[in-house]
Design a protein around this motif. Sequence first.
Motif, PDB file in Angstrom:
ATOM      1  N   LYS A 179       0.838  -1.207   0.000  1.00 18.58           N
ATOM      2  CA  LYS A 179       0.000   0.000   0.000  1.00 18.58           C
ATOM      3  C   LYS A 179       0.866   1.248   0.000  1.00 18.58           C
ATOM      4  O   LYS A 179       1.984   1.249   0.483  1.00 18.58           O
ATOM      5  CB  LYS A 179      -0.871   0.045   1.260  1.00 18.58           C
ATOM      6  CG  LYS A 179      -1.827  -1.102   1.408  1.00 18.58           C
ATOM      7  CD  LYS A 179      -3.139  -0.759   0.819  1.00 18.58           C
ATOM      8  CE  LYS A 179      -4.116  -1.916   1.053  1.00 18.58           C
ATOM      9  NZ  LYS A 179      -5.235  -1.828   0.188  1.00 18.58           N
ATOM     10  N   SER A 200       0.238   5.215   1.348  1.00 15.52           N
ATOM     11  CA  SER A 200      -0.668   6.028   2.150  1.00 15.52           C
ATOM     12  C   SER A 200      -0.279   7.490   2.013  1.00 15.52           C
ATOM     13  O   SER A 200       0.910   7.844   2.102  1.00 15.52           O
ATOM     14  CB  SER A 200      -0.576   5.619   3.625  1.00 15.52           C
ATOM     15  OG  SER A 200      -0.926   4.267   3.768  1.00 15.52           O
ATOM     16  N   GLU A 205      -5.318   6.244   0.008  1.00 17.19           N
ATOM     17  CA  GLU A 205      -4.600   4.974   0.092  1.00 17.19           C
ATOM     18  C   GLU A 205      -4.819   4.245  -1.221  1.00 17.19           C
ATOM     19  O   GLU A 205      -5.857   4.403  -1.859  1.00 17.19           O
ATOM     20  CB  GLU A 205      -5.114   4.142   1.262  1.00 17.19           C
ATOM     21  CG  GLU A 205      -4.278   2.903   1.510  1.00 17.19           C
ATOM     22  CD  GLU A 205      -4.704   2.153   2.759  1.00 17.19           C
ATOM     23  OE1 GLU A 205      -4.176   2.479   3.836  1.00 17.19           O
ATOM     24  OE2 GLU A 205      -5.560   1.267   2.631  1.00 17.19           O
ATOM     25  N   TYR A 220       3.544  10.448  -0.402  1.00 16.06           N
ATOM     26  CA  TYR A 220       3.109   9.127   0.045  1.00 16.06           C
ATOM     27  C   TYR A 220       4.199   8.410   0.809  1.00 16.06           C
ATOM     28  O   TYR A 220       5.379   8.651   0.593  1.00 16.06           O
ATOM     29  CB  TYR A 220       2.757   8.236  -1.156  1.00 16.06           C
ATOM     30  CG  TYR A 220       1.490   8.628  -1.838  1.00 16.06           C
ATOM     31  CD1 TYR A 220       0.266   8.183  -1.364  1.00 16.06           C
ATOM     32  CD2 TYR A 220       1.509   9.435  -2.963  1.00 16.06           C
ATOM     33  CE1 TYR A 220      -0.915   8.544  -1.992  1.00 16.06           C
ATOM     34  CE2 TYR A 220       0.336   9.808  -3.593  1.00 16.06           C
ATOM     35  CZ  TYR A 220      -0.865   9.353  -3.098  1.00 16.06           C
ATOM     36  OH  TYR A 220      -2.028   9.710  -3.712  1.00 16.06           O
TER      37      TYR A 220
END
Length: 129
Positions: A32, A34, A47, A121
């Motif tokens: 992932k 975020s 996300e 991110y």
Amino acid sequence: MLWLAVGTSCLVAGSALNAQPTHKHDGTYYGKRSLTKGTPSKMCPAEDSVSVVIEGNLLTFTDSALQKFVEPFQPRPDGSFGEIYVNARGGRATVAYQGRIVGDVIEADVTNYLSNPPCEYRWHLKKGR
């Protein structure tokens, strides 16, 4: 017998010389990203699932919007890396990323300059599935 041993040794040595070198960090990483800075939007999802394929000096990035986006990748011996991708057509920075690979995990901070304002991110990716 001696010729058989010499022939076998040459065959094994020749095969080793022709083998493609593998790089320490090559592989596919999943995980992932975020959002750490910026306003969530279509250009900056809060996300997102991502994958990264590392092959030698190339990193291929895929997320929900981009498929197989290829960037340069030059990891240092300790697994740390940092790159700025500049769009050849526009001549401006598109993405900057820095991080480290430890074992089979990538932790990286990535800035997307295509959004206005840029969004930042944190990636957490693990090798394999």
